[in-house]
Design a protein around this motif. Structure first.
Motif, PDB file in Angstrom:
ATOM      1  N   LEU A  18       1.899   1.849  -3.682  1.00  0.00           N
ATOM      2  CA  LEU A  18       0.831   2.257  -4.613  1.00  0.00           C
ATOM      3  C   LEU A  18       0.626   3.769  -4.548  1.00  0.00           C
ATOM      4  CD1 LEU A  18      -1.713  -0.643  -4.077  1.00  0.00           C
ATOM      5  CD2 LEU A  18      -0.172  -0.302  -5.997  1.00  0.00           C
ATOM      6  N   PRO A  19       0.227   4.387  -5.672  1.00  0.00           N
ATOM      7  CA  PRO A  19       0.203   5.855  -5.732  1.00  0.00           C
ATOM      8  C   PRO A  19      -0.949   6.515  -4.960  1.00  0.00           C
ATOM      9  CG  PRO A  19      -0.549   4.937  -7.791  1.00  0.00           C
ATOM     10  CD  PRO A  19      -0.072   3.774  -6.979  1.00  0.00           C
ATOM     11  N   GLN A  20      -1.854   5.734  -4.403  1.00  0.00           N
ATOM     12  CA  GLN A  20      -2.963   6.276  -3.600  1.00  0.00           C
ATOM     13  C   GLN A  20      -3.848   7.216  -4.400  1.00  0.00           C
ATOM     14  OE1 GLN A  20      -3.420   4.909  -0.681  1.00  0.00           O
ATOM     15  NE2 GLN A  20      -1.490   3.837  -0.773  1.00  0.00           N
ATOM     16  N   LYS A  65       2.687  13.289  -1.108  1.00  0.00           N
ATOM     17  CA  LYS A  65       1.379  13.585  -1.671  1.00  0.00           C
ATOM     18  C   LYS A  65       0.487  12.345  -1.618  1.00  0.00           C
ATOM     19  CE  LYS A  65      -0.905  16.425  -4.774  1.00  0.00           C
ATOM     20  NZ  LYS A  65      -1.442  16.243  -6.094  1.00  0.00           N
ATOM     21  N   SER A  66       1.053  11.179  -1.933  1.00  0.00           N
ATOM     22  CA  SER A  66       0.240   9.972  -1.918  1.00  0.00           C
ATOM     23  C   SER A  66      -0.143   9.612  -0.486  1.00  0.00           C
ATOM     24  CB  SER A  66       0.970   8.823  -2.611  1.00  0.00           C
ATOM     25  OG  SER A  66       1.935   8.268  -1.762  1.00  0.00           O
ATOM     26  N   GLU A  67       0.738   9.933   0.443  1.00  0.00           N
ATOM     27  CA  GLU A  67       0.430   9.686   1.857  1.00  0.00           C
ATOM     28  C   GLU A  67      -0.770  10.543   2.278  1.00  0.00           C
ATOM     29  OE1 GLU A  67       1.945   7.342   3.144  1.00  0.00           O
ATOM     30  OE2 GLU A  67       1.165   7.504   5.175  1.00  0.00           O
ATOM     31  N   ASN A  99       0.833  -1.209   0.000  1.00  0.00           N
ATOM     32  CA  ASN A  99       0.000   0.000   0.000  1.00  0.00           C
ATOM     33  C   ASN A  99       0.866   1.258   0.000  1.00  0.00           C
ATOM     34  OD1 ASN A  99      -2.504   1.202  -0.036  1.00  0.00           O
ATOM     35  ND2 ASN A  99      -2.548   1.455   2.188  1.00  0.00           N
ATOM     36  N   GLU A 100       2.022   1.186   0.666  1.00  0.00           N
ATOM     37  CA  GLU A 100       2.966   2.309   0.686  1.00  0.00           C
ATOM     38  C   GLU A 100       3.446   2.642  -0.730  1.00  0.00           C
ATOM     39  OE1 GLU A 100       5.286   4.121   3.222  1.00  0.00           O
ATOM     40  OE2 GLU A 100       3.188   4.194   3.800  1.00  0.00           O
ATOM     41  N   ALA A 111      -3.050  11.704   0.249  1.00  0.00           N
ATOM     42  CA  ALA A 111      -4.238  11.176  -0.424  1.00  0.00           C
ATOM     43  C   ALA A 111      -4.760   9.955   0.328  1.00  0.00           C
ATOM     44  CB  ALA A 111      -3.902  10.808  -1.869  1.00  0.00           C
ATOM     45  N   ARG A 112      -3.828   9.128   0.809  1.00  0.00           N
ATOM     46  CA  ARG A 112      -4.235   7.920   1.531  1.00  0.00           C
ATOM     47  C   ARG A 112      -4.987   8.304   2.812  1.00  0.00           C
ATOM     48  NH1 ARG A 112      -2.460   4.823   5.566  1.00  0.00           N
ATOM     49  NH2 ARG A 112      -0.687   6.153   5.965  1.00  0.00           N
ATOM     50  N   GLN A 138      -6.556   6.200  -5.733  1.00  0.00           N
ATOM     51  CA  GLN A 138      -7.887   5.706  -5.376  1.00  0.00           C
ATOM     52  C   GLN A 138      -8.826   5.733  -6.569  1.00  0.00           C
ATOM     53  OE1 GLN A 138      -7.444   4.578  -2.569  1.00  0.00           O
ATOM     54  NE2 GLN A 138      -6.167   5.971  -1.397  1.00  0.00           N
ATOM     55  N   THR A 187      -6.067  13.870  -6.872  1.00  0.00           N
ATOM     56  CA  THR A 187      -5.129  12.830  -7.277  1.00  0.00           C
ATOM     57  C   THR A 187      -5.225  12.549  -8.772  1.00  0.00           C
ATOM     58  OG1 THR A 187      -6.678  11.035  -6.873  1.00  0.00           O
ATOM     59  CG2 THR A 187      -5.313  11.715  -5.018  1.00  0.00           C
ATOM     60  N   ASP A 231       6.310  13.109  -4.155  1.00  0.00           N
ATOM     61  CA  ASP A 231       5.187  12.282  -4.601  1.00  0.00           C
ATOM     62  C   ASP A 231       4.699  11.394  -3.463  1.00  0.00           C
ATOM     63  OD1 ASP A 231       5.350  13.369  -7.029  1.00  0.00           O
ATOM     64  OD2 ASP A 231       6.159  11.629  -8.080  1.00  0.00           O
ATOM     65  N   HIS A 232       5.655  10.858  -2.715  1.00  0.00           N
ATOM     66  CA  HIS A 232       5.275   9.968  -1.620  1.00  0.00           C
ATOM     67  C   HIS A 232       4.495  10.733  -0.559  1.00  0.00           C
ATOM     68  CE1 HIS A 232       5.806   7.205   1.820  1.00  0.00           C
ATOM     69  NE2 HIS A 232       5.481   6.343   0.882  1.00  0.00           N
ATOM     70  N   PHE A 280      -8.364   9.566   1.947  1.00  0.00           N
ATOM     71  CA  PHE A 280      -9.232   8.474   1.510  1.00  0.00           C
ATOM     72  C   PHE A 280      -9.710   7.673   2.715  1.00  0.00           C
ATOM     73  CE2 PHE A 280      -9.441   3.964   0.049  1.00  0.00           C
ATOM     74  CZ  PHE A 280     -10.558   4.092  -0.754  1.00  0.00           C
TER      75      PHE A 280
END
Lengths: 206, 578
Positions: A52-54, B445-447, A49-50, B449-450, A56, A154, B442-443, B453
């Motif tokens: 993956l680009p999240q 940003k994805s964090e 999960n870390e 977004a996670r 969604q 995103t 990017d990481h 979510f």
């Protein structure tokens, strides 16, 4: 003395008793350790999960990145994430120690990163995109104009489909002065090699 | 005599400094147009305060600092704002960026006689820092970090050593050299202001020994003061902040740390002069000394140039022949970069405009494979392993690059210079650094977004659970009511309450006079019926020989009913009498 005699008389039985005698406590110890030091959750799924680009976006067929990560941990293919692209597949392959496959075209192709943009004068305020946004990046209320918080978007595309008036555009993120960086130098091409005998026939002809 | 230390590695490229030292500082004059990029420093770009058509005067604030790590911008000369638009800026990308363009009127009118603080020693350091901040000073050595932010530092980080950097180790550049030769007193005045702000225990002034004139001038100017002028052998890149600190103090800045972590702060000589002008004379930073050199100019030298002056204007003054020059470089040959053209302006960090001929700086020969000779590791001033970094950068192995301290690389170019295979090593490191930074961003940003979510999923689940709970509660209540109704109407609590209230009302009506004769008669009938029933029950009880208590209770009830009947029988008569 008696003991030694007994062992000598029944070697098979003695061996059996000895092995069971060793096995039982060690088994119990292992069993206890398994309960005592149990890890919560699935660490592999967390690591996946870390990576993956999240986004969604659900293009992989799962309702979000976390479910896909769990599916990968259970043996699902790792090449179903178009937003992550080849870099993500490579990272997943490294983590899981498998060969990196190419991106599965069925789930979409790798595109430049985009950001949703609502043409505000066309928006009718139906809130459908707000409900579709997986990261709550759209602001608005019923019969009020909506807008996208660009820094939180995103670029998952999920808001485009539900819009009844088609007022959402996906705009590619432009490379500006802030995002520019030095490119990797071009690796020397074949025709720059100096050893004449190394050159290909066409180059020798030229 | 102070002990001079050495740092690992380093190289000795041809200096090429004499060409531009033939004459003193020449004024560059006022060009017809000034192009001022809003981002000339490290940090957030400035916010423009003027609009096209406005007339501005020399020294007028035209853009304000946007945030803490940012600097304001002032008009270098008087004139009219032509536009605020994207123009090519000196940047390796060759991109355009927002700039304020001023059409100069040539009158060079000051906005007002600026006020300075002559007696700065009586001033609070914070007031002096404010003066420096509002003058728009950013480090003039090349990096362009806001000077006020650097001088303010972290509270409690005691600065013990102030180092003034007059090294200027890069070939060709002589801007600092000429400044030290001609304006040594101004530099020391600026140093004195910084001393007052920082209160260091010692002030070290580092110069390479290839600048004898500057050393002599400084020694004369610093005679009697406690500023130590320290000369050391010429070696590139001794002017790097970390290298200079090691040379002068023997201390190394920890990996990933700042000089302030070991109590040291470094300032460039040009910055010192800018600080002096800002504090003592109240003048904002609107000009700087820039070297124009290279074989493609006939009269190389140093110019005092207004910020925003197009390089073309400067090159014309130095006798530039465009046909001889293939590329124009801002900065030196080691760390400079090729600019997109002569129309780009001079900015706060432009210490040199280098116009080399093709013969002087030929395009590098094609890169050959690495032969693992190890020269780069010997040359690296940061004690890194350039060839390992090169392999990892090619393979994009970011973890290993970080393990090998890629971020301690100062991009000095010494490794590329010594490489017998002509591998553009620094390019690889720059690209790898940028990739890692991008990956981190990017990481992050994805964090983000996670988290968003997951928060949304949680919220949806919670709302669903709340709705479910409400539905269940309603269903349960309805079931209970239905159950009670099935057991018998009288048992229903609501029905029972209604019954009780009705009974009470009848009882009141019984004692009080009935309102209507008709009502009285009905009441009487009901009472008589009840009496009859009770008497019947009493008789039955007596026959069955039941408990005494019940019998007595029934007898009392009969008695009470009889009393009420007689009372009711009387009341109509009473009513009729009046």
């Amino acid at each position: 003395m008696n003991m030694v005699e007994l062992i000598a008389q029944y070697p098979l039985l003695a061996a059996l008793v000895a092995l069971v005698g060793l096995g039982a406590p060690f088994g119990a110890l292992l069993g206890y350790a398994a309960v005592r030091f149990r890890t919560e959750g699935n660490p592999i799924a967390d690591q996946i999960n870390e990576i993956l680009p999240q986004t969604q976006c659900g293009q992989c067929g799962y309702p979000g990145c976390r479910p896909y990560a769990e599916a990968i941990a259970n043996g699902e293919a790792i090449n179903k994430c178009p937003p992550g692209g080849q870099a993500t597949i490579q990272a997943l392959a490294d983590l899981l120690d498998v060969e990196a496959p190419v991106l599965d075209e069925e789930h979409g192709e790798e595109k430049a990163k985009t950001v949703a943009y609502i043409r505000e004068d066309e928006c009718i305020g139906c809130t459908k995109c707000i409900q579709a946004c997986p990261v709550d990046a759209i602001l608005g209320a019923a019969k009020q104009m909506h807008t996208v918080i660009a820094s939180e978007c995103t670029g998952c595309d999920l808001c485009v489909e539900p819009c009844p008036v088609d007022c959402i555009d996906m705009i590619p993120v432009e490379e500006g002065l802030q995002s520019w960086h030095w490119p990797l130098p071009q690796t020397a091409s074949r025709n720059l090699d100096v050893i004449a005998s190394d050159a290909s026939p066409e180059e020798r002809a030229a | 005599m102070r002990r001079i230390h050495d740092f690992h590695g380093g190289i000795h490229p041809a200096e090429n400094k004499l060409q531009s030292l033939a004459t003193g500082i020449r004024p560059a004059g006022i060009p017809s147009q000034l192009i001022l990029p809003l981002a000339q420093h490290i940090g957030a770009p400035s916010q423009p305060l003027v609009s096209p058509g406005d007339r501005v005067l020399k020294g007028q604030l035209i853009a304000s600092a946007a945030g803490h790590v940012s600097v304001p911008l002032h008009a270098p000369s008087s004139g009219q704002i032509l536009a605020i638009e994207d123009r090519p800026v000196p940047h390796p990308s060759g991109y355009s960026a927002p700039c304020v363009v001023i059409e100069c009127d040539g009158r060079d009118e000051w906005v007002e006689e600026p006020s300075g603080i002559r007696n700065y020693r009586a001033c609070e350091p914070s007031a002096l820092l404010e003066k420096i901040r509002s003058a728009g000073i950013a480090g003039m050595g090349g990096a362009g970090f806001p000077t006020a932010v650097k001088l303010a530092g972290k509270p409690g980080a005691g600065i013990t050593t102030l180092i003034i950097n007059g090294t200027e180790c890069e070939p060709y550049i002589t801007a600092d050299d000429i400044l030290m030769q001609e304006r040594a007193a101004d530099i020391l005045a600026g140093v004195d202001i910084m001393r007052h702000i920082l209160k260091p225990q010692e002030i070290l002034f580092g110069i390479e020994d290839n600048k004898p004139a500057a050393i002599a001038a400084l020694k004369t100017a610093a005679a009697g003061s406690d500023v130590e002028i320290i000369t050391f052998p010429t070696k590139y890149p001794s002017g790097g902040e970390k290298q200079l600190i090691e040379i002068l103090t023997g201390k190394q800045v920890p990996s990933g740390g700042l000089p302030a972590d070991i109590g040291v702060i470094c300032q460039n000589v040009g910055t010192a002069v800018a600080v002096r002008n800002a504090v003592i004379y109240g003048r904002p930073l609107i000009s700087r000394i820039t070297t124009v050199t290279g074989d493609a100019v006939t009269a190389p030298g140093n110019f005092e140039v207004l910020l925003g002056t197009p390089m073309a204007h400067l090159l014309a003054l130095a006798g530039f022949s465009a046909e001889k020059c293939e590329r124009l470089i801002m900065g030196g040959p080691m760390m400079g970069f090729t600019v997109s053209g002569a129309e780009v302006p001079v900015v706060k960090t432009t210490n040199c405009v280098l116009a080399p001929t093709t013969r002087e700086m030929p395009t590098p020969p094609p890169a050959q494979p690495c032969i693992r000779c190890g020269l780069c590791a010997q040359a690296c001033p940061a004690s890194l392993l350039p060839q390992q970094l090169f392999w990892f950068a090619q393979g994009k192995e970011f973890d290993k690059l970080e393990q090998h301290n890629l971020f301690d690389c100062i991009e000095c170019g010494a490794c590329s210079w010594v490489c017998p295979s002509h591998i553009p090593l620094v390019q690889y490191y720059r690209a790898a650094k940028a990739d890692i930074v991008k990956q981190r961003r990017d990481h992050e940003k994805s964090e983000q977004a996670r988290l968003r979510f997951e928060a949304r999923q949680e919220r949806i689940a919670r709302e669903e659970a709340e709705r479910e709970a409400k539905r269940a509660a309603r269903k349960q209540a309805a079931e209970k009511r239905a159950e009670l109704a099935a057991e018998g109407g009288d048992e229903d609590p609501v029905q029972a309450a209604i019954e009780r209230a009705r009974a009470r009302k009848t009882a009141q009506q019984g004692t009080a006079p009935a309102n209507t004769p008709d009502g009285g008669v009905k009441q009487l009938a009901a009472l008589r019926e009840k009496l009859a029933k009770t008497e019947q029950r009493l008789a039955l009880s007596r026959e069955a020989g039941e408990d005494n208590k019940i019998v007595t209770a029934l007898e009392a009830t009969v008695q009470r009913l009889r009393d009420r009947i007689s009372a009711a029988e009387q009341s109509p008569a009473e009513r009729e009498t009046p």
